[in-house]
Design a protein around this motif. Structure first.
Motif, PDB file in Angstrom:
ATOM      1  N   LEU A 148       0.836  -1.201   0.000  1.00 48.31           N
ATOM      2  CA  LEU A 148       0.000   0.000   0.000  1.00 48.31           C
ATOM      3  C   LEU A 148       0.872   1.252   0.000  1.00 48.31           C
ATOM      4  CD1 LEU A 148      -3.150   0.412   0.152  1.00 48.31           C
ATOM      5  CD2 LEU A 148      -2.753   1.162   2.505  1.00 48.31           C
ATOM      6  N   MET A 149       0.402   2.254  -0.738  1.00 44.61           N
ATOM      7  CA  MET A 149       1.073   3.556  -0.751  1.00 44.61           C
ATOM      8  C   MET A 149       0.034   4.601  -0.394  1.00 44.61           C
ATOM      9  SD  MET A 149       4.228   3.010  -2.106  1.00 44.61           S
ATOM     10  CE  MET A 149       4.741   4.599  -2.731  1.00 44.61           C
ATOM     11  N   GLY A 150       0.509   5.757   0.013  1.00 44.90           N
ATOM     12  CA  GLY A 150      -0.408   6.852   0.276  1.00 44.90           C
ATOM     13  C   GLY A 150       0.295   8.171   0.095  1.00 44.90           C
ATOM     14  N   GLU A 178       0.505  -0.228  -4.505  1.00 41.71           N
ATOM     15  CA  GLU A 178       1.840   0.034  -5.026  1.00 41.71           C
ATOM     16  C   GLU A 178       1.898  -0.385  -6.503  1.00 41.71           C
ATOM     17  OE1 GLU A 178       6.292  -0.698  -3.251  1.00 41.71           O
ATOM     18  OE2 GLU A 178       4.640  -1.941  -2.599  1.00 41.71           O
ATOM     19  N   PRO A 179       2.414   0.483  -7.372  1.00 43.60           N
ATOM     20  CA  PRO A 179       2.484   0.116  -8.792  1.00 43.60           C
ATOM     21  C   PRO A 179       3.287  -1.163  -9.006  1.00 43.60           C
ATOM     22  CG  PRO A 179       3.043   2.425  -8.484  1.00 43.60           C
ATOM     23  CD  PRO A 179       2.927   1.810  -7.118  1.00 43.60           C
ATOM     24  N   GLU A 180       2.869  -1.937  -9.976  1.00 45.51           N
ATOM     25  CA  GLU A 180       3.519  -3.222 -10.226  1.00 45.51           C
ATOM     26  C   GLU A 180       4.982  -3.066 -10.622  1.00 45.51           C
ATOM     27  OE1 GLU A 180       1.168  -5.332 -13.025  1.00 45.51           O
ATOM     28  OE2 GLU A 180      -0.154  -6.147 -11.478  1.00 45.51           O
ATOM     29  N   GLU A 181       5.296  -1.998 -11.355  1.00 45.45           N
ATOM     30  CA  GLU A 181       6.688  -1.792 -11.804  1.00 45.45           C
ATOM     31  C   GLU A 181       7.616  -1.730 -10.586  1.00 45.45           C
ATOM     32  OE1 GLU A 181       4.760   1.588 -12.815  1.00 45.45           O
ATOM     33  OE2 GLU A 181       3.589  -0.213 -13.165  1.00 45.45           O
ATOM     34  N   ARG A 182       7.131  -1.103  -9.540  1.00 42.27           N
ATOM     35  CA  ARG A 182       7.941  -0.936  -8.350  1.00 42.27           C
ATOM     36  C   ARG A 182       8.241  -2.285  -7.702  1.00 42.27           C
ATOM     37  NH1 ARG A 182       8.606   3.534  -4.529  1.00 42.27           N
ATOM     38  NH2 ARG A 182       9.198   2.554  -2.569  1.00 42.27           N
ATOM     39  N   GLU A 183       7.229  -3.131  -7.666  1.00 45.83           N
ATOM     40  CA  GLU A 183       7.419  -4.457  -7.061  1.00 45.83           C
ATOM     41  C   GLU A 183       8.447  -5.271  -7.849  1.00 45.83           C
ATOM     42  OE1 GLU A 183       3.479  -6.012  -6.797  1.00 45.83           O
ATOM     43  OE2 GLU A 183       3.013  -4.843  -5.013  1.00 45.83           O
ATOM     44  N   LYS A 184       8.390  -5.117  -9.186  1.00 48.52           N
ATOM     45  CA  LYS A 184       9.323  -5.870 -10.039  1.00 48.52           C
ATOM     46  C   LYS A 184      10.769  -5.445  -9.794  1.00 48.52           C
ATOM     47  CE  LYS A 184       6.202  -6.203 -13.829  1.00 48.52           C
ATOM     48  NZ  LYS A 184       6.007  -5.352 -15.002  1.00 48.52           N
TER      49      LYS A 184
END
Ligand code: NI
Length: 158
Positions: free
Chosen positions: A94-96, A150-156
């Motif tokens: 999660l982001m905020g 959280e955007p998927e790109e960040r997780e990758k």
């Protein structure tokens, strides 16, 4: 050194107020070493003691300029505003967007009990304010003007 388990929201320990550190002994040093190792292992930029289940006024931050250890921290001055994204190792995924002071000056003690002051702005200031909140049982989701996954790109990239 050792990696500790990170407490996840909604564990009630994250809502407690942490106590002042009075003994700057080996236990504290071990806690600090473990917290840094745990933070780096989780690819975090900050970690507060309640996040490893210890209700002491301690946090560590490394936004890329080296590790800083804060014991009994207090904000002594703040200036300006910044609205930007924030996450937390205790609330994975999660982001905020959170409004924070743009610059803060903080007073704290190091692992030997010596007092120091440190000034930071932008992301470093945000990290210090976020971690200080943990010591008072406050999470970024309490303050966020909006939260999002959280955007998927960040997780990758992690
Ligand atoms: Ni956090």
């Amino acid at each position: 050194m050792g990696i500790r388990k990170i407490v996840k929201h909604p564990d009630p320990v994250l809502r407690e107020k942490s106590v002042t550190v009075k003994k700057f002994n080996q236990n504290l040093h071990k806690l600090l070493d473990d917290m840094a190792e745990t933070m780096y292992h989780a690819n975090g930029v900050g970690l507060a003691a309640p996040q490893v289940g210890i209700l002491k006024r301690v946090f560590v931050v490394d936004v890329g300029d080296g590790l800083v250890e804060f014991i009994n921290p207090e904000i002594v001055a703040k200036e300006g505003e910044q609205l930007g994204p924030e996450g937390c190792l205790s609330i994975p995924g999660l982001m905020g967007d959170v409004l924070r002071a743009k610059k803060v000056k903080m007073k704290a003690q190091d692992r030997h009990g010596n007092e120091f002051t440190i000034e930071g702005e932008d992301f470093f200031a945000r990290a210090m304010q976020h971690e200080l909140d943990h010591l008072n049982g406050v999470l970024f989701i309490d303050l966020a003007v909006r939260t999002y996954t959280e955007p998927e790109e960040r997780e990758k990239n992690e």
